[in-house]
Design an enzyme around this catalytic site. Structure first.
Site, short mmCIF file in Angstrom:
data_model
loop_
_atom_site.label_atom_id
_atom_site.label_comp_id
_atom_site.label_asym_id
_atom_site.label_seq_id
_atom_site.Cartn_x
_atom_site.Cartn_y
_atom_site.Cartn_z
N LYS A 176 0.83 -1.20 0.00
CA LYS A 176 0.00 0.00 0.00
C LYS A 176 0.87 1.26 0.00
CE LYS A 176 -2.04 -1.53 3.67
NZ LYS A 176 -2.92 -1.80 4.82
N THR A 208 -9.47 8.79 7.44
CA THR A 208 -8.84 7.59 6.87
C THR A 208 -8.77 6.45 7.87
OG1 THR A 208 -6.66 8.45 7.49
CG2 THR A 208 -7.45 8.95 5.26
N GLY A 210 -9.18 3.16 9.66
CA GLY A 210 -9.65 1.84 9.28
C GLY A 210 -9.45 1.48 7.82
N THR A 211 -8.71 2.31 7.10
CA THR A 211 -8.51 2.05 5.66
C THR A 211 -7.86 0.69 5.43
OG1 THR A 211 -8.20 4.42 5.37
CG2 THR A 211 -7.61 3.01 3.53
N GLY A 212 -6.81 0.39 6.21
CA GLY A 212 -6.08 -0.86 6.01
C GLY A 212 -6.91 -2.07 6.37
N CYS A 213 -7.62 -2.00 7.51
CA CYS A 213 -8.50 -3.10 7.91
C CYS A 213 -9.55 -3.37 6.84
CB CYS A 213 -9.21 -2.76 9.22
SG CYS A 213 -8.15 -2.35 10.61
#
Length: 266
Positions: A176, A208, A210-213
């Site tokens: 990412k 932003t 929680g974007t990765g989860c």
């Protein structure tokens, strides 16, 4: 072999603010047509301003949750998020070894507000136990740097780190690029057979959380439905990009995405 049913077992921490962790995972899997079940690793006291407390769930309870799901409902994919300690990493690795379901591993190390979610001594456990068990690994730049020791400051750095993570045993890596400077955000899906570039203009927003989860769980939903890795990642990426654009502006800090935006389409 039975056809995939979209079942995703999520092994991760809870976020009381609802923007990240188990809560974001359930929303993402559901919105992309999957079925979400969970094994919670920790209860966090959390909102958009940060993590105010972390309360680990006992190891045997984490495993019992996962076993209850796998023994009855089953899983077509497993997504791991916040694990929190070496001991939890070891227990989750054993759970992964007990099933044939492919794993999407999000190597969560630091919360959006900067609170550490994985102690330094557990990073080696993730490196040695989780990466080799990952069908797909989804690190951001700081996580990739911690796992590989390589700088990730540009696209070449993303590529080098991704290749190093493949060498550590991951079957595919979604590198990412949100932490990499530039007007464009570039994510790289790297496999032993080549790479796919996912690129968009950077969205100027503080919302932003929680974007990765969300991205990792969205990928797991596609995989659980039987999609190819490339299609699952592309659909997940598009879903998260629109959820970012439509973020509702909640909270005083790093606010959540709009996980439910597809409900308001058409």
């Amino acid at each position: 072999m039975t056809s995939p049913l979209g079942r995703v077992l999520i092994i991760a921490g809870s976020d009381s603010g609802g923007g990240a962790g188990i809560q974001a995972d359930i929303k993402a899997v559901t919105m992309l047509g999957g079925y979400a079940a969970t094994a919670i690793t920790a209860i966090t006291v959390q909102n958009t301003l940060g993590v105010h407390g972390v309360h680990p769930v006992p190891l045997d309870v984490i495993e019992a949750q996962a076993r209850a799901v796998l023994d009855d409902i089953g899983a077509d994919a497993i997504k791991t998020g916040m694990l929190g300690s070496t001991e939890v990493v070891e227990r989750v690795a054993a759970i992964l070894d007990s099933t044939t379901a492919p794993a999407v591993v999000d190597p969560v190390m630091v919360a959006k507000g900067g609170h550490p979610l994985l102690p330094d001594e557990a990073v080696q456990a993730v490196r040695s136990l989780m990466i080799p068990r990952a069908l797909l690994l989804t690190p951001n730049a700081p996580e990739a740097e911690a796992l590989t020791g390589l700088p990730v400051a540009d696209l070449d750095g993303q590529r080098r780190a991704g290749e190093a993570l493949l060498e550590l045993g991951a079957r595919a890596v979604l590198m990412k690029g949100g932490h990499v400077p530039g007007d464009m955000v570039i994510d790289l899906l790297i496999t032993p057979h080549g790479e796919t570039v996912l690129e968009s203009e950077r969205i100027d927003t503080r919302h932003t959380h929680g974007t990765g989860c969300t991205l990792a769980s969205a990928c797991a939903a596609g995989i659980a439905k039987g999609q190819t890795l490339e299609i699952a990642v592309a659909e997940a990426w598009a879903y998260v990009a629109e959820a970012l654009r439509r973020a509702p502006g909640l909270g005083q800090g790093h606010g959540p995405l709009d996980h439910g935006w597809p409900l308001r389409q058409g």
